[in-house]
Design a protein around this motif. Sequence first.
Motif, PDB file in Angstrom:
ATOM      1  N   ILE A 244      28.655  34.000  39.009  1.00  0.00           N
ATOM      2  CA  ILE A 244      29.886  33.894  39.536  1.00  0.00           C
ATOM      3  C   ILE A 244      30.099  32.912  39.181  1.00  0.00           C
ATOM      4  CG2 ILE A 244      30.254  32.906  41.648  1.00  0.00           C
ATOM      5  CD1 ILE A 244      27.867  34.021  43.065  1.00  0.00           C
ATOM      6  N   ILE A 245      29.930  31.708  38.834  1.00  0.00           N
ATOM      7  CA  ILE A 245      30.777  30.458  38.355  1.00  0.00           C
ATOM      8  C   ILE A 245      31.585  30.904  36.986  1.00  0.00           C
ATOM      9  CG2 ILE A 245      30.878  28.286  37.518  1.00  0.00           C
ATOM     10  CD1 ILE A 245      28.240  27.187  38.876  1.00  0.00           C
ATOM     11  N   GLY A 246      31.002  32.354  36.228  1.00  0.00           N
ATOM     12  CA  GLY A 246      31.610  32.230  34.628  1.00  0.00           C
ATOM     13  C   GLY A 246      32.987  33.050  35.584  1.00  0.00           C
ATOM     14  N   GLU A 247      32.711  34.327  36.643  1.00  0.00           N
ATOM     15  CA  GLU A 247      33.743  35.596  37.022  1.00  0.00           C
ATOM     16  C   GLU A 247      34.814  35.102  37.602  1.00  0.00           C
ATOM     17  OE1 GLU A 247      31.354  39.086  38.428  1.00  0.00           O
ATOM     18  OE2 GLU A 247      30.216  38.355  37.823  1.00  0.00           O
ATOM     19  N   MET A 248      34.433  33.177  37.941  1.00  0.00           N
ATOM     20  CA  MET A 248      36.144  32.794  38.999  1.00  0.00           C
ATOM     21  C   MET A 248      36.406  32.434  38.026  1.00  0.00           C
ATOM     22  SD  MET A 248      33.959  31.425  41.841  1.00  0.00           S
ATOM     23  CE  MET A 248      33.051  30.115  40.672  1.00  0.00           C
ATOM     24  N   ASP A 249      35.918  31.993  36.125  1.00  0.00           N
ATOM     25  CA  ASP A 249      36.765  31.144  35.813  1.00  0.00           C
ATOM     26  C   ASP A 249      37.551  32.293  35.385  1.00  0.00           C
ATOM     27  OD1 ASP A 249      37.790  28.798  34.897  1.00  0.00           O
ATOM     28  OD2 ASP A 249      36.601  28.806  32.941  1.00  0.00           O
TER      29      ASP A 249
ATOM     30  N   VAL B 109      45.022  39.984  43.872  1.00  0.00           N
ATOM     31  CA  VAL B 109      44.160  41.505  44.204  1.00  0.00           C
ATOM     32  C   VAL B 109      44.831  42.985  44.356  1.00  0.00           C
ATOM     33  CG1 VAL B 109      42.520  39.615  46.007  1.00  0.00           C
ATOM     34  CG2 VAL B 109      45.020  40.810  46.749  1.00  0.00           C
ATOM     35  N   ASP B 110      46.691  42.039  43.934  1.00  0.00           N
ATOM     36  CA  ASP B 110      47.080  43.595  43.799  1.00  0.00           C
ATOM     37  C   ASP B 110      46.912  44.162  42.759  1.00  0.00           C
ATOM     38  OD1 ASP B 110      48.465  43.200  46.165  1.00  0.00           O
ATOM     39  OD2 ASP B 110      50.290  42.597  45.065  1.00  0.00           O
ATOM     40  N   LYS B 111      46.143  43.376  41.275  1.00  0.00           N
ATOM     41  CA  LYS B 111      46.321  44.489  40.129  1.00  0.00           C
ATOM     42  C   LYS B 111      44.759  44.196  39.875  1.00  0.00           C
ATOM     43  CE  LYS B 111      48.515  40.394  38.454  1.00  0.00           C
ATOM     44  NZ  LYS B 111      48.617  39.744  37.255  1.00  0.00           N
ATOM     45  N   ASN B 112      43.921  43.598  41.238  1.00  0.00           N
ATOM     46  CA  ASN B 112      42.768  43.559  40.696  1.00  0.00           C
ATOM     47  C   ASN B 112      42.164  43.912  41.919  1.00  0.00           C
ATOM     48  OD1 ASN B 112      42.684  42.577  37.970  1.00  0.00           O
ATOM     49  ND2 ASN B 112      43.658  41.371  38.847  1.00  0.00           N
ATOM     50  N   PRO B 113      42.283  45.317  42.568  1.00  0.00           N
ATOM     51  CA  PRO B 113      41.894  45.745  44.621  1.00  0.00           C
ATOM     52  C   PRO B 113      40.041  45.844  44.309  1.00  0.00           C
ATOM     53  CG  PRO B 113      42.419  47.530  42.893  1.00  0.00           C
ATOM     54  CD  PRO B 113      43.303  46.591  42.297  1.00  0.00           C
ATOM     55  N   LYS B 114      39.243  45.890  43.197  1.00  0.00           N
ATOM     56  CA  LYS B 114      37.868  45.502  43.295  1.00  0.00           C
ATOM     57  C   LYS B 114      36.956  44.185  42.843  1.00  0.00           C
ATOM     58  CE  LYS B 114      37.785  50.830  43.048  1.00  0.00           C
ATOM     59  NZ  LYS B 114      37.285  52.002  42.211  1.00  0.00           N
ATOM     60  N   ASP B 115      38.044  43.749  43.011  1.00  0.00           N
ATOM     61  CA  ASP B 115      37.487  42.345  42.520  1.00  0.00           C
ATOM     62  C   ASP B 115      36.712  41.113  43.554  1.00  0.00           C
ATOM     63  OD1 ASP B 115      36.580  39.616  41.834  1.00  0.00           O
ATOM     64  OD2 ASP B 115      37.746  39.996  40.218  1.00  0.00           O
ATOM     65  N   PRO B 116      35.797  41.245  44.287  1.00  0.00           N
ATOM     66  CA  PRO B 116      35.445  40.504  45.772  1.00  0.00           C
ATOM     67  C   PRO B 116      36.289  39.292  45.281  1.00  0.00           C
ATOM     68  CG  PRO B 116      33.429  40.942  43.624  1.00  0.00           C
ATOM     69  CD  PRO B 116      34.752  41.644  43.524  1.00  0.00           C
ATOM     70  N   PHE B 117      35.700  38.316  44.399  1.00  0.00           N
ATOM     71  CA  PHE B 117      36.083  36.924  44.419  1.00  0.00           C
ATOM     72  C   PHE B 117      37.620  37.047  44.412  1.00  0.00           C
ATOM     73  CE2 PHE B 117      32.739  37.651  41.205  1.00  0.00           C
ATOM     74  CZ  PHE B 117      31.677  36.946  41.842  1.00  0.00           C
TER      75      PHE B 117
ATOM     76  N   CYS C  64      40.934  40.307  54.194  1.00  0.00           N
ATOM     77  CA  CYS C  64      39.811  40.243  53.733  1.00  0.00           C
ATOM     78  C   CYS C  64      38.741  39.226  53.407  1.00  0.00           C
ATOM     79  CB  CYS C  64      41.410  38.500  53.090  1.00  0.00           C
ATOM     80  SG  CYS C  64      42.307  39.561  52.866  1.00  0.00           S
ATOM     81  N   TYR C  65      37.607  38.733  54.554  1.00  0.00           N
ATOM     82  CA  TYR C  65      36.538  38.214  54.190  1.00  0.00           C
ATOM     83  C   TYR C  65      36.089  39.790  53.934  1.00  0.00           C
ATOM     84  CZ  TYR C  65      37.680  33.427  55.196  1.00  0.00           C
ATOM     85  OH  TYR C  65      38.462  32.345  55.174  1.00  0.00           O
ATOM     86  N   LYS C  66      36.507  40.996  54.924  1.00  0.00           N
ATOM     87  CA  LYS C  66      35.302  42.281  54.556  1.00  0.00           C
ATOM     88  C   LYS C  66      35.886  42.658  53.659  1.00  0.00           C
ATOM     89  CE  LYS C  66      36.098  42.796  60.249  1.00  0.00           C
ATOM     90  NZ  LYS C  66      36.478  43.441  61.761  1.00  0.00           N
ATOM     91  N   LYS C  67      37.167  42.628  53.351  1.00  0.00           N
ATOM     92  CA  LYS C  67      36.786  43.231  51.419  1.00  0.00           C
ATOM     93  C   LYS C  67      36.049  42.995  50.759  1.00  0.00           C
ATOM     94  CE  LYS C  67      38.914  46.515  49.080  1.00  0.00           C
ATOM     95  NZ  LYS C  67      39.007  47.938  49.278  1.00  0.00           N
ATOM     96  N   ALA C  68      35.858  41.463  50.423  1.00  0.00           N
ATOM     97  CA  ALA C  68      35.054  41.178  50.224  1.00  0.00           C
ATOM     98  C   ALA C  68      34.242  41.185  50.057  1.00  0.00           C
ATOM     99  CB  ALA C  68      35.675  39.352  49.919  1.00  0.00           C
ATOM    100  N   ILE C  69      33.171  41.512  51.445  1.00  0.00           N
ATOM    101  CA  ILE C  69      31.997  41.230  51.672  1.00  0.00           C
ATOM    102  C   ILE C  69      31.719  43.203  51.624  1.00  0.00           C
ATOM    103  CG2 ILE C  69      30.574  41.969  53.283  1.00  0.00           C
ATOM    104  CD1 ILE C  69      31.691  39.640  54.695  1.00  0.00           C
ATOM    105  N   SER C  70      32.390  44.364  51.472  1.00  0.00           N
ATOM    106  CA  SER C  70      32.035  45.335  51.424  1.00  0.00           C
ATOM    107  C   SER C  70      32.081  45.534  49.866  1.00  0.00           C
ATOM    108  CB  SER C  70      33.646  46.093  51.535  1.00  0.00           C
ATOM    109  OG  SER C  70      34.490  46.099  51.295  1.00  0.00           O
ATOM    110  N   LEU C  71      32.574  44.751  48.863  1.00  0.00           N
ATOM    111  CA  LEU C  71      32.695  44.939  47.475  1.00  0.00           C
ATOM    112  C   LEU C  71      31.552  44.370  46.594  1.00  0.00           C
ATOM    113  CD1 LEU C  71      37.014  44.426  46.531  1.00  0.00           C
ATOM    114  CD2 LEU C  71      35.444  46.553  46.042  1.00  0.00           C
TER     115      LEU C  71
END
Length: 235
Positions: free
Chosen positions: A74-79, A106-114, A135-142
Amino acid sequence: MSGKKYTGEEKYNIIMESFQNPSITIASICRKHGIAASMFYRWKKQFLEGGRNGLGGKDPDKTLLKENDKLKAIIGEMDTPELRTGIELRKEGKLGQATRVFSSYVDKNPKDPFGWYYLAITLDNRSKERDAIPCYKKAISLEIERPLLINAYLFLGSSLRKTGNPTEALVAFEKAENMGCRDAFLFYSKAKAYFLVGNLAEAQKSAEQAIKVSPRAPVYRKLLSLIKSSLTKVN
């Protein structure tokens, strides 16, 4: 610095503060708890290498080690550059600009939960809870990874409570708790939600749990006093 001896659970809660709110600096966390930065990073290393057991000086828990591998990922993906820019803007208190960065991301990366997660907490910090909820619900669903999934449920519940949906908030809090969250803020928020739905017994129980986790926080004791006063009036 404090000469207090911290339990493994206390160390874990302090470490998790750095993940729960990226706008908080390590220095401020250390000041809050009266510890040296070197101690914080030593605990973090122990946690990543041995899980909660590592913080208590016990043999590593194999299940928790798998969770820790996810945390490192996660730490790496957030960077990513855009996310890092947004996080830095948050740290500088430029929440409006951070919101625009995360919205663009998120407009460009709609499937990225971070991206959805950071957009949610930034909107939340701006008191735009109604906008943060989807937005929270989207992060959870992804299926955002732990510990951010736990945080997403915790902060979703808080936003739901603040927008007049305490029953739905309690469902989100239960999800976070079932995944192992034992944060004082969770119990405090549960207490307020139970209070709103009129379940004073559970409200008192949750407030007492918050105080047990963080006995020095006066806001938790103030809430408990309010709940006990209400119980006295009912009885």
